[in-house]
Write an enzyme that holds these catalytic residues in place. Sequence first.
Site: not given
Length: 301
Positions: A175, A218
């Site tokens: 992430d 993301e």
Amino acid sequence: MSGQEPSEKTVIIKLKTATSEKPSNLEPFLISISGRETGHAIPLKGKRLVIGRDASCDLVIDSPHVSRMHAELFWKNAEIFIKDLGSTNGVFINGNKVSEISLQSGDKILIGTQMYFKFVYQDSTEQQFHQSMFNAANTDPLTQLYNKRYFIDILEKEFSFSRRTGIPLSLLMLDVDFFKKINDTHGHVAGDKVLKTFGHILCQQLRLENVACRFGGEEFGIILRGADGQTALQVGERLRKLVEAQQIVFKNKVIHFTVSIGLATFDGKNYKTSEELLQRADDLLYKAKQSGRNKTMPDAA
């Protein structure tokens, strides 16, 4: 695999013209059916193809499981043959080790121990259509990585393969740290550039048999076939450090970003399903972010 090994990619360098070809309105293709190149089709009409790790090969597979000059596809009497060039790990057709054999449409080819291909005769226009449809259905348009749907499907298959063979399977969930802040500070176009850059790093640094995807937003995922926990940790740390050192210039401003990583490894016994493995990697990703970000959190943590 270790952090010192070179990144892996497939490069089609050249194709040599053969003297004969199969008289048919269908054309022969070699289609990758493993790793992140799954679905990629290589046309073989009137051509000779040498496969191996050496840079002089027509199809370069930079993998320790593939010999420098591993195999050759060539035409003989209007048929395509495959020949083992004295490789260490062999050439297998439909599960059988071969030295030289004529290929039939639908044959499944294993080069070394992990790289699978399928040999088929198809109409070239149809093949291009199928390739474009495959890309549209299975890849993320921004990063050009696989999408979540394809990733989940491959993870389930790899989990079954690992359980059946005893070969370890590792999963990294990654992430981008403080991504909302990047968007708020520099704008969404800058945020997209960060995601594209990260996707490019994954494409350049992962082995061909590994599969990377944009899981959503993301968050990204990487399937590492044959990687135990220690090896996967080395991969995760290498990627994390590469990202940390990356500089993105946007509107005359330099953007730095980092990633947090959760790492879970299936050893054949510790998880019952691929969903459990995925959940564990995601939990460890959350733990990495909660404990300061920009770190890789392994399974034993």
